[in-house]
Design a protein around this motif. Structure first.
Motif, PDB file in Angstrom:
ATOM      1  N   VAL A   1       3.467  -5.790  -0.274  1.00  0.00           N
ATOM      2  CA  VAL A   1       3.439  -6.836  -1.303  1.00  0.00           C
ATOM      3  C   VAL A   1       2.647  -6.361  -2.523  1.00  0.00           C
ATOM      4  O   VAL A   1       3.064  -6.572  -3.675  1.00  0.00           O
ATOM      5  CB  VAL A   1       2.826  -8.132  -0.738  1.00  0.00           C
ATOM      6  CG1 VAL A   1       2.622  -9.168  -1.840  1.00  0.00           C
ATOM      7  CG2 VAL A   1       3.718  -8.709   0.360  1.00  0.00           C
ATOM      8  N   GLY A   2       1.511  -5.709  -2.294  1.00  0.00           N
ATOM      9  CA  GLY A   2       0.715  -5.193  -3.401  1.00  0.00           C
ATOM     10  C   GLY A   2       1.460  -4.160  -4.218  1.00  0.00           C
ATOM     11  O   GLY A   2       1.384  -4.139  -5.459  1.00  0.00           O
ATOM     12  N   PHE A   3       2.193  -3.298  -3.529  1.00  0.00           N
ATOM     13  CA  PHE A   3       3.008  -2.281  -4.209  1.00  0.00           C
ATOM     14  C   PHE A   3       4.059  -2.930  -5.101  1.00  0.00           C
ATOM     15  O   PHE A   3       4.216  -2.563  -6.275  1.00  0.00           O
ATOM     16  CB  PHE A   3       3.667  -1.383  -3.157  1.00  0.00           C
ATOM     17  CG  PHE A   3       4.890  -0.666  -3.647  1.00  0.00           C
ATOM     18  CD1 PHE A   3       4.791   0.390  -4.543  1.00  0.00           C
ATOM     19  CD2 PHE A   3       6.156  -1.052  -3.204  1.00  0.00           C
ATOM     20  CE1 PHE A   3       5.926   1.050  -4.997  1.00  0.00           C
ATOM     21  CE2 PHE A   3       7.291  -0.399  -3.649  1.00  0.00           C
ATOM     22  CZ  PHE A   3       7.173   0.657  -4.559  1.00  0.00           C
ATOM     23  N   MET A   4       4.783  -3.922  -4.567  1.00  0.00           N
ATOM     24  CA  MET A   4       5.844  -4.568  -5.343  1.00  0.00           C
ATOM     25  C   MET A   4       5.279  -5.329  -6.542  1.00  0.00           C
ATOM     26  O   MET A   4       5.830  -5.273  -7.644  1.00  0.00           O
ATOM     27  CB  MET A   4       6.630  -5.520  -4.440  1.00  0.00           C
ATOM     28  CG  MET A   4       7.478  -4.821  -3.384  1.00  0.00           C
ATOM     29  SD  MET A   4       8.677  -3.683  -4.125  1.00  0.00           S
ATOM     30  CE  MET A   4       9.653  -4.819  -5.103  1.00  0.00           C
ATOM     31  N   GLY A   5       4.155  -6.046  -6.344  1.00  0.00           N
ATOM     32  CA  GLY A   5       3.576  -6.798  -7.441  1.00  0.00           C
ATOM     33  C   GLY A   5       3.120  -5.903  -8.578  1.00  0.00           C
ATOM     34  O   GLY A   5       3.366  -6.187  -9.758  1.00  0.00           O
ATOM     35  N   THR A   6       2.479  -4.779  -8.231  1.00  0.00           N
ATOM     36  CA  THR A   6       2.001  -3.851  -9.261  1.00  0.00           C
ATOM     37  C   THR A   6       3.161  -3.172  -9.981  1.00  0.00           C
ATOM     38  O   THR A   6       3.153  -3.041 -11.213  1.00  0.00           O
ATOM     39  CB  THR A   6       1.087  -2.787  -8.623  1.00  0.00           C
ATOM     40  OG1 THR A   6       0.031  -3.435  -7.895  1.00  0.00           O
ATOM     41  CG2 THR A   6       0.479  -1.884  -9.681  1.00  0.00           C
ATOM     42  N   LEU A   7       4.154  -2.753  -9.229  1.00  0.00           N
ATOM     43  CA  LEU A   7       5.303  -2.068  -9.831  1.00  0.00           C
ATOM     44  C   LEU A   7       6.075  -3.002 -10.756  1.00  0.00           C
ATOM     45  O   LEU A   7       6.384  -2.643 -11.907  1.00  0.00           O
ATOM     46  CB  LEU A   7       6.224  -1.542  -8.728  1.00  0.00           C
ATOM     47  CG  LEU A   7       7.511  -0.842  -9.196  1.00  0.00           C
ATOM     48  CD1 LEU A   7       7.175   0.432  -9.961  1.00  0.00           C
ATOM     49  CD2 LEU A   7       8.423  -0.537  -8.007  1.00  0.00           C
ATOM     50  N   LEU A   8       6.404  -4.192 -10.277  1.00  0.00           N
ATOM     51  CA  LEU A   8       7.205  -5.126 -11.080  1.00  0.00           C
ATOM     52  C   LEU A   8       6.462  -5.631 -12.305  1.00  0.00           C
ATOM     53  O   LEU A   8       7.083  -5.999 -13.307  1.00  0.00           O
ATOM     54  CB  LEU A   8       7.640  -6.307 -10.206  1.00  0.00           C
ATOM     55  CG  LEU A   8       8.611  -5.979  -9.064  1.00  0.00           C
ATOM     56  CD1 LEU A   8       8.885  -7.218  -8.225  1.00  0.00           C
ATOM     57  CD2 LEU A   8       9.911  -5.393  -9.604  1.00  0.00           C
TER      58      LEU A   8
ATOM     59  N   GLY B   1       3.882   3.962 -17.228  1.00  0.00           N
ATOM     60  CA  GLY B   1       4.157   5.066 -16.320  1.00  0.00           C
ATOM     61  C   GLY B   1       2.996   5.322 -15.373  1.00  0.00           C
ATOM     62  O   GLY B   1       3.195   5.643 -14.186  1.00  0.00           O
ATOM     63  N   ALA B   2       1.765   5.168 -15.882  1.00  0.00           N
ATOM     64  CA  ALA B   2       0.590   5.349 -15.034  1.00  0.00           C
ATOM     65  C   ALA B   2       0.556   4.313 -13.919  1.00  0.00           C
ATOM     66  O   ALA B   2       0.256   4.632 -12.760  1.00  0.00           O
ATOM     67  CB  ALA B   2      -0.680   5.254 -15.884  1.00  0.00           C
ATOM     68  N   LEU B   3       0.900   3.047 -14.248  1.00  0.00           N
ATOM     69  CA  LEU B   3       0.912   2.006 -13.215  1.00  0.00           C
ATOM     70  C   LEU B   3       2.029   2.217 -12.200  1.00  0.00           C
ATOM     71  O   LEU B   3       1.888   1.844 -11.032  1.00  0.00           O
ATOM     72  CB  LEU B   3       1.047   0.620 -13.856  1.00  0.00           C
ATOM     73  CG  LEU B   3      -0.251  -0.132 -14.159  1.00  0.00           C
ATOM     74  CD1 LEU B   3       0.039  -1.527 -14.675  1.00  0.00           C
ATOM     75  CD2 LEU B   3      -1.162  -0.200 -12.934  1.00  0.00           C
ATOM     76  N   TRP B   4       3.153   2.811 -12.611  1.00  0.00           N
ATOM     77  CA  TRP B   4       4.198   3.156 -11.638  1.00  0.00           C
ATOM     78  C   TRP B   4       3.637   4.096 -10.578  1.00  0.00           C
ATOM     79  O   TRP B   4       3.847   3.912  -9.383  1.00  0.00           O
ATOM     80  CB  TRP B   4       5.394   3.822 -12.335  1.00  0.00           C
ATOM     81  CG  TRP B   4       6.171   2.920 -13.236  1.00  0.00           C
ATOM     82  CD1 TRP B   4       6.104   1.565 -13.305  1.00  0.00           C
ATOM     83  CD2 TRP B   4       7.132   3.323 -14.216  1.00  0.00           C
ATOM     84  NE1 TRP B   4       6.962   1.085 -14.267  1.00  0.00           N
ATOM     85  CE2 TRP B   4       7.615   2.136 -14.842  1.00  0.00           C
ATOM     86  CE3 TRP B   4       7.632   4.543 -14.628  1.00  0.00           C
ATOM     87  CZ2 TRP B   4       8.566   2.160 -15.853  1.00  0.00           C
ATOM     88  CZ3 TRP B   4       8.592   4.578 -15.638  1.00  0.00           C
ATOM     89  CH2 TRP B   4       9.044   3.398 -16.245  1.00  0.00           C
ATOM     90  N   ILE B   5       2.933   5.115 -11.039  1.00  0.00           N
ATOM     91  CA  ILE B   5       2.372   6.095 -10.107  1.00  0.00           C
ATOM     92  C   ILE B   5       1.286   5.456  -9.248  1.00  0.00           C
ATOM     93  O   ILE B   5       1.214   5.684  -8.032  1.00  0.00           O
ATOM     94  CB  ILE B   5       1.828   7.306 -10.884  1.00  0.00           C
ATOM     95  CG1 ILE B   5       2.972   8.014 -11.615  1.00  0.00           C
ATOM     96  CG2 ILE B   5       1.114   8.281  -9.948  1.00  0.00           C
ATOM     97  CD1 ILE B   5       2.535   9.126 -12.545  1.00  0.00           C
ATOM     98  N   VAL B   6       0.433   4.631  -9.871  1.00  0.00           N
ATOM     99  CA  VAL B   6      -0.625   3.964  -9.120  1.00  0.00           C
ATOM    100  C   VAL B   6      -0.037   3.038  -8.056  1.00  0.00           C
ATOM    101  O   VAL B   6      -0.538   2.970  -6.930  1.00  0.00           O
ATOM    102  CB  VAL B   6      -1.539   3.174 -10.078  1.00  0.00           C
ATOM    103  CG1 VAL B   6      -2.487   2.258  -9.299  1.00  0.00           C
ATOM    104  CG2 VAL B   6      -2.347   4.126 -10.950  1.00  0.00           C
ATOM    105  N   SER B   7       1.040   2.326  -8.387  1.00  0.00           N
ATOM    106  CA  SER B   7       1.667   1.441  -7.399  1.00  0.00           C
ATOM    107  C   SER B   7       2.223   2.231  -6.223  1.00  0.00           C
ATOM    108  O   SER B   7       2.142   1.780  -5.073  1.00  0.00           O
ATOM    109  CB  SER B   7       2.770   0.605  -8.059  1.00  0.00           C
ATOM    110  OG  SER B   7       3.847   1.418  -8.494  1.00  0.00           O
ATOM    111  N   ALA B   8       2.790   3.403  -6.498  1.00  0.00           N
ATOM    112  CA  ALA B   8       3.294   4.254  -5.413  1.00  0.00           C
ATOM    113  C   ALA B   8       2.159   4.721  -4.522  1.00  0.00           C
ATOM    114  O   ALA B   8       2.286   4.776  -3.287  1.00  0.00           O
ATOM    115  CB  ALA B   8       4.040   5.452  -5.996  1.00  0.00           C
ATOM    116  N   ILE B   9       1.021   5.069  -5.140  1.00  0.00           N
ATOM    117  CA  ILE B   9      -0.157   5.462  -4.350  1.00  0.00           C
ATOM    118  C   ILE B   9      -0.643   4.292  -3.513  1.00  0.00           C
ATOM    119  O   ILE B   9      -1.027   4.443  -2.345  1.00  0.00           O
ATOM    120  CB  ILE B   9      -1.271   5.973  -5.285  1.00  0.00           C
ATOM    121  CG1 ILE B   9      -0.816   7.249  -6.009  1.00  0.00           C
ATOM    122  CG2 ILE B   9      -2.555   6.241  -4.507  1.00  0.00           C
ATOM    123  CD1 ILE B   9      -1.781   7.734  -7.073  1.00  0.00           C
ATOM    124  N   LEU B  10      -0.608   3.091  -4.096  1.00  0.00           N
ATOM    125  CA  LEU B  10      -1.070   1.894  -3.398  1.00  0.00           C
ATOM    126  C   LEU B  10      -0.231   1.598  -2.158  1.00  0.00           C
ATOM    127  O   LEU B  10      -0.729   1.019  -1.190  1.00  0.00           O
ATOM    128  CB  LEU B  10      -1.035   0.701  -4.357  1.00  0.00           C
ATOM    129  CG  LEU B  10      -1.652  -0.611  -3.865  1.00  0.00           C
ATOM    130  CD1 LEU B  10      -3.150  -0.447  -3.648  1.00  0.00           C
ATOM    131  CD2 LEU B  10      -1.384  -1.734  -4.863  1.00  0.00           C
TER     132      LEU B  10
END
Length: 378
Positions: free
Chosen positions: A94-101, A175-184
């Motif tokens: 859920v955290g990954f999806m919220g950050t990515l979207l 783009g930075a948040l995309w990568i951070v969400s993947a790490i999350l």
């Protein structure tokens, strides 16, 4: 729903797989707090993108942290109904999806909903199980184990600060948040090691609660879960609010929790206002994270000794950090701000490590577990 009572205890392994759980919890804290505590590095870019004003932009950080704690009662019910592993795995997704979207938001309101609310729910579903599971697995060295697990927060700040700055410079903030969400998303993977423990009663007879039972019905029933939440708040939380020591300490925890995110969020911008560079602001967050990390381990190590006073160890660094924060407007150069980061980092670190041990000291272990489920650390 099965609630652990004084007649039901968890026989902590005190070693072996328990230390694997501690390291997984360490990584969870590093990922969660590494993302939330370095929000200040994204702040100026998000402010420039949406142009909604400083106060509204800061709401992003407040909402994600606040929501992650406010869902404590609901998280506790889910832990009782299922187990720490299942709840944390769902939370990571859920955290990954919220950050990515959130990076696709057309305005700040949508980003607050996705990043702050959805992301906060996900992080809350990871955060609570990652603390509770450590207490289940270790007893004799619980303070040290908790210190090691929670010092992941400082390591996350130490690592994420320069990494986020490089990512923003290279890929811009989205783009930075995309990568951070993947790490999350790795929160889901680390939660796999949270193997449920079976409870035993004080006569050493096995007692297997619903959440741990292989024959349990683990289908999600919203109405039943809401009913369990109401019952949990009624039977677990209410008695504690007649305890004056608990009320005083919880009030202290609330006040501290309201303030500890401010240095993380505003130091980079404050450094720019004092004529320092972006990299200096990121380095200050790293110093804060390093101080946080070291203090968590040392305070946990000291608190395990019988002569140690956990409440004193908890209170003095917070008092010193609070006094140092009063004069923060007078700090105008990098060296002074770095010293301030070390001082405030020690206070934040001891708070993060010894808060739960102090709840346990005031209420007892089993009551501490119940009150944590009820969201008292908010």
């Amino acid at each position: 729903m099965t609630v652990v009572s004084n007649d039901q205890i968890t026989k902590a392994p005190d070693g072996g797989w328990g230390w694997i759980v501690v390291m997984a919890s360490f990584m969870q804290h590093a990922l969660i707090d590494g993302m939330t505590c370095t929000f200040g590095i994204f702040y100026d870019d998000i402010l420039a993108t949406f142009n909604e004003g400083s106060a509204r932009t800061q709401v992003l950080s407040s909402i994600i942290v606040g929501v992650s704690f406010l869902i404590g009662p609901f998280t506790g019910v889910l832990i009782n109904r299922f187990d720490c592993r299942s709840v944390a795995m769902v939370g990571g997704a859920v955290g990954f999806m919220g950050t990515l979207l959130s990076t696709f938001s057309k305005n700040l309101n949508i980003m607050i909903l996705l990043y702050g609310v959805v992301g906060g729910i996900g992080l809350g579903l990871v955060y609570s199980p990652s603390l509770v599971i450590v207490s289940y697995y270790l007893d004799k060295r619980r303070a040290l184990a908790t210190g090691i697990a929670t010092c992941g927060s400082g390591v996350g700040c130490l690592v994420f600060s320069p990494v986020n700055q490089v990512l923003i410079d290279t890929y811009r903030w989205k783009g930075a948040l995309w990568i951070v969400s993947a790490i999350l998303f790795n929160c889901t993977l680390f939660a796999v090691v949270y193997r449920p423990l079976k409870f035993t009663n004080r006569k050493n007879n096995p007692v297997e609660p619903i959440a741990m039972s292989s024959n349990a019905n683990t289908s999600f029933d919203l109405k039943k879960t809401v009913d369990e939440l109401k019952q949990s708040l009624k039977t677990i939380t209410v008695p504690f609010f007649t305890d004056s020591a608990f009320l005083l300490f919880m009030t202290s925890s609330v006040l501290v929790a309201m303030g500890i995110q401010i240095p993380y969020n505003l130091l980079p911008t404050f450094a720019l206002a004092k004529g320092l560079s972006d990299s200096d602001g990121a380095l200050l967050i790293s110093i804060l994270g390093m101080s946080n990390t070291v203090s968590m381990v040392l305070s946990g190590l000291v608190a395990d000794y019988p002569w140690a006073d956990s409440i004193l160890t908890y209170s003095v660094p917070l008092l010193i950090g609070g006094v140092a924060s009063v004069f923060v407007s007078c700090y105008s150069d990098f060296i002074t701000l770095a010293i301030y980061c070390i001082v405030i980092g020690v206070g934040i670190g001891t708070y993060g490590d010894l808060r739960l041990q102090t709840y346990e000291f005031i209420l007892g272990y089993y009551n501490y577990a119940g009150v944590y489920y009820a969201g008292a650390p908010v």
